[in-house]
Write a protein that holds these residues in place. Structure first.
Motif, PDB file in Angstrom:
ATOM      1  N   TYR A  95     -50.825  -7.320 -59.677  1.00 35.38           N
ATOM      2  CA  TYR A  95     -49.700  -6.943 -58.836  1.00 35.38           C
ATOM      3  C   TYR A  95     -49.522  -7.983 -57.736  1.00 35.38           C
ATOM      4  O   TYR A  95     -50.482  -8.615 -57.310  1.00 35.38           O
ATOM      5  N   THR A  96     -48.291  -8.123 -57.282  1.00 35.79           N
ATOM      6  CA  THR A  96     -48.019  -8.945 -56.105  1.00 35.79           C
ATOM      7  C   THR A  96     -47.712  -8.007 -54.951  1.00 35.79           C
ATOM      8  O   THR A  96     -47.264  -6.885 -55.155  1.00 35.79           O
ATOM      9  N   VAL A  97     -47.979  -8.484 -53.747  1.00 32.83           N
ATOM     10  CA  VAL A  97     -47.711  -7.683 -52.555  1.00 32.83           C
ATOM     11  C   VAL A  97     -46.738  -8.468 -51.685  1.00 32.83           C
ATOM     12  O   VAL A  97     -46.989  -9.627 -51.342  1.00 32.83           O
ATOM     13  N   ASP A  98     -45.615  -7.847 -51.365  1.00 33.80           N
ATOM     14  CA  ASP A  98     -44.631  -8.526 -50.521  1.00 33.80           C
ATOM     15  C   ASP A  98     -45.029  -8.407 -49.044  1.00 33.80           C
ATOM     16  O   ASP A  98     -46.042  -7.793 -48.702  1.00 33.80           O
ATOM     17  N   LYS A  99     -44.233  -8.985 -48.182  1.00 31.55           N
ATOM     18  CA  LYS A  99     -44.571  -9.026 -46.754  1.00 31.55           C
ATOM     19  C   LYS A  99     -44.600  -7.652 -46.108  1.00 31.55           C
ATOM     20  O   LYS A  99     -45.212  -7.461 -45.076  1.00 31.55           O
ATOM     21  N   ASP A 100     -43.939  -6.671 -46.743  1.00 35.24           N
ATOM     22  CA  ASP A 100     -43.948  -5.303 -46.216  1.00 35.24           C
ATOM     23  C   ASP A 100     -45.121  -4.486 -46.759  1.00 35.24           C
ATOM     24  O   ASP A 100     -45.279  -3.319 -46.406  1.00 35.24           O
ATOM     25  N   GLY A 101     -45.909  -5.077 -47.633  1.00 34.89           N
ATOM     26  CA  GLY A 101     -47.071  -4.392 -48.193  1.00 34.89           C
ATOM     27  C   GLY A 101     -46.781  -3.596 -49.452  1.00 34.89           C
ATOM     28  O   GLY A 101     -47.622  -2.833 -49.915  1.00 34.89           O
TER      29      GLY A 101
END
Length: 63
Positions: A49-55
């Protein structure tokens, strides 16, 4: 997976050469090894999974 046998055949190929049966065995063993590595990588990527800047987590998408 018999990596030792793959290596033995590779070494013999470089020194004295392989019989047609050994060449066929080498090709089969190499294909099995490659398929195993690709399968393991796909399995790992399916659970990545990737995590964006908002989590927020987002599963990787196939291209």
């Amino acid at each position: 997976m018999n990596i030792q046998r793959i290596n033995e055949l590779a070494k013999k190929s470089k020194t004295v050469g392989l019989t047609p049966e050994e060449k066929e065995e080498q090709a089969i063993l190499r294909r099995e090894y490659i398929d195993s590595v690709v399968g393991n990588l796909r399995g790992q990527l399916d659970n990545t999974y990737t995590v964006d800047k908002d989590g927020n987590k987002e599963k990787l998408k196939k291209k």
